[in-house]
Scaffold this active site. Structure first.
Site, PDB file in Angstrom:
ATOM      1  N   VAL A 230       0.862  -1.187   0.000  1.00  0.00           N
ATOM      2  CA  VAL A 230       0.000   0.000   0.000  1.00  0.00           C
ATOM      3  C   VAL A 230       0.894   1.232   0.000  1.00  0.00           C
ATOM      4  O   VAL A 230       1.782   1.377   0.843  1.00  0.00           O
ATOM      5  CB  VAL A 230      -0.936  -0.002   1.220  1.00  0.00           C
ATOM      6  CG1 VAL A 230      -1.763   1.277   1.259  1.00  0.00           C
ATOM      7  CG2 VAL A 230      -1.850  -1.220   1.179  1.00  0.00           C
ATOM      8  N   HIS A 496      10.350  -4.449  20.178  1.00  0.00           N
ATOM      9  CA  HIS A 496       9.042  -4.073  20.709  1.00  0.00           C
ATOM     10  C   HIS A 496       8.739  -2.598  20.456  1.00  0.00           C
ATOM     11  O   HIS A 496       8.387  -1.866  21.383  1.00  0.00           O
ATOM     12  CB  HIS A 496       8.991  -4.331  22.223  1.00  0.00           C
ATOM     13  CG  HIS A 496       9.186  -5.746  22.622  1.00  0.00           C
ATOM     14  ND1 HIS A 496       9.594  -6.115  23.882  1.00  0.00           N
ATOM     15  CD2 HIS A 496       9.021  -6.912  21.929  1.00  0.00           C
ATOM     16  CE1 HIS A 496       9.681  -7.425  23.954  1.00  0.00           C
ATOM     17  NE2 HIS A 496       9.348  -7.931  22.774  1.00  0.00           N
TER      18      HIS A 496
END
Length: 562
Positions: A230, A496
């Site tokens: 995208v 993370h």
């Protein structure tokens, strides 16, 4: 790099277009397609999973493949100083399931007070009591945990990898000697030592694609496209509403309309990149790249990461010798070393600040190095081989133990910003880790805790000794200077990242509100770890799934289906 495209084509229309089939996107697409009246298009830049990535212990090998985006940070000033070009590694999954398909399969929700903090920021419906049902909803837990804290019958399996090794017992006994209780860290109390809880089913990885999409891809109202990038969210400049997306697949460029919403679930790196390419982001940065500004928001700011430091320990611990054929047979029967992500045997959460807080500051992971070439460890963290001077070549899988120390609540904040106006160019990732001295000091307390652990009877009986790192030998091994040297050179990103499209009030400091809708832009939501406004006392996959479960209900409710 130049992208050669053929003619622009229309791809039709769907009610919802979801960008990214990672942890959040897989869950969201599955839950929304439960409504027969909804049509959903799920777009994923990577490809399909395979048998190889289903083996938890081979997570590192999968990170050195096309299943990983291959990001690195920009050169750092305060951390990753012992890495090549001072760059931290940034593993991000590029396949169905996203990072849940290449991670260490650890299931960790964080602390109840983490979510109460989200609520206190101004996010209604995001306190601990609000989000606990959504953690439980996804679970098919095999853990005998605290009452009312675990879920049964969900798509996502959670179990203990088996069998326990003798090292786990050393870790538990050593923790008890230090007055750390044995806990179920996803239950009432988090601080203490525990088994590792894993997202595996009969020993095989349970990515979110395996757990959720495999149960929904057959539905006629859900279409999944892989190997599809995208490039832009299309936003009407007058109405300030998202109307669809543009994407590229197999050298063709398409436009697809979203009649209800565009939902960006591309992760904490790709989501801010896509938003900024679409005109949603800091006005000054977008203007420099001649990107028309739709909404001036702090996209890419507030980048939060968990710094992780690995300590190598030499010992007399001798794991049982198992031949390859037996190892494979064990895996096929749902147990054994191949079922253990990151080869972790035990986990501990500790509070280093000596206060009454129930929120841990440090996570400790104890791990046995797998039987792999030492160059894999070097690549894992991008270590500069000249700086560590052959230390990794001395790894002995028969005797060595790794202790990983994770800083759970970093004060330092980084940012993600565009390298150019092209969707092909990787964004710039600046973790800015350890820029606050308090973060270094807390990690030092983590190192001291491991030193205390090694002095317990449980570890003295296997002669566990912390190995010196050659770069820091001009400092006394127990000194603060030595520990800071270790931390600044060898601590890396914990894989993370979050916070880059943070959730909060519409006051200029946040990107989305508590319904996850982008401030000032209609029909556009963000649903992934980007929305975390503050840090989590654990790993991010479980909280990301919780966010997606809650988002699905928010969307169903808004459209009168709940």
């Amino acid at each position: 790099m130049r992208l050669v495209l053929f003619a622009f084509s229309e791809y039709g229309e769907f009610d919802f277009v979801i960008v990214g089939a990672g942890s959040a996107g897989s869950v969201l697409a599955t839950r929304l397609s439960e409504i027969d009246d909804f049509t959903i298009l799920l777009l994923e830049a990577g490809g399909e999973e395979d048998d190889f990535n289903q083996i938890p212990a081979l997570w590192l090998y999968n990170q050195f493949s096309e299943k990983n985006w291959g990001y690195y940070s920009i050169p750092q000033k305060h951390s990753c100083l012992g890495m090549n070009n001072r760059q931290c590694v940034v593993p991000r999954g590029k396949l169905l399931g996203g990072s849940s398909s290449i991670n260490g399969v650890m299931y960790s929700r964080g602390n109840c007070k983490d979510y109460d903090k989200w609520y206190q920021i101004g996010n209604r419906g995001w306190s601990c009591k609000d989000v606990l049902p959504y953690f439980k909803k996804s679970e098919n837990s095999q853990i005998s945990g605290d009452e009312n804290y675990r879920g049964k019958g969900g798509f996502w399996n959670i179990e203990y990898p088996l069998p326990d090794s003798p090292l786990y017992q050393n870790f538990v006994n050593g923790s008890l000697e230090l007055k750390q209780p044995i806990v179920e860290y996803n239950g009432k109390n988090q601080i203490g030592a525990s088994h590792l809880q894993s997202n595996i089913k009969h020993g095989r990885r349970q990515s979110l694609a395996t757990a959720f999409l495999d149960n929904s891809r057959h539905r006629s109202n859900l279409k999944v496209l892989t190997k599809t990038l995208v490039t832009k969210v299309v936003i009407d400049p007058q109405s300030k509403k998202a109307t669809g997306v543009e994407f590229v697949t197999r050298n063709k460029k398409f436009h697809v309309r979203a009649t209800k919403e565009v939902i960006v679930s591309a992760g904490a790196v790709n989501t801010p990149q896509l938003l900024m390419l679409s005109g949603v982001g800091p006005k000054d940065e977008l203007s420099k790249l001649e990107i028309p500004v739709v909404a001036d928001l702090p996209v890419g700011k507030n980048l939060i990461e968990h710094p992780i430091l690995g300590l190598m320990v030499r010992s007399d611990y001798t794991p049982p010798k198992i031949g390859l054929n037996e190892l494979i047979q064990q895996y096929l029967n749902g147990f054994g070393a191949l079922t253990k992500g990151a080869n972790v045997e035990g986990v501990g959460y500790i509070q280093t600040k000596n206060d009454s807080s129930e929120v841990p500051t440090i996570e400790i992971l104890v791990s046995i190095p797998p039987h792999i070439d030492s160059s894999i460890f070097q690549r894992q963290f991008n270590y500069n081989k000249n700086i560590i001077d052959g230390l990794l070549d001395t790894i002995d899988p028969q005797r060595d133990i790794f202790f990983y120390i994770v800083l759970l609540h970093q004060k330092s904040r980084g940012r993600i910003f565009l390298n150019s106006g092209s969707p092909i160019d990787f964004p710039n990732i600046d973790f800015n880790m350890l820029s606050e001295q308090e973060d270094v000091d807390t990690l030092i307390e983590g190192v001291k805790y491991v030193q205390k652990l090694l002095k317990t009877h449980a570890f003295r009986k296997i002669n566990a000794t912390l190995l010196e790192v050659p770069i820091c030998t001009n400092f006394k091994i127990s000194s603060k200077e030595y520990m800071e040297c270790l931390i600044r050179n060898l601590a890396n990103s914990g894989s993370h990242p979050c916070g880059t499209a943070a959730m909060g009030p519409n006051n200029g400091n946040f990107v989305v509100g508590d319904t996850l809708e982008v401030h000032g832009v209609g029909n556009l939501r963000v649903v992934d770890a980007s929305i975390f406004p503050s840090s989590i006392s654990g790993h991010l996959n479980a909280p990301t799934v919780m966010v997606a479960e809650k988002a699905a209900d928010l969307i169903k409710k808004e459209h009168k289906y709940l």
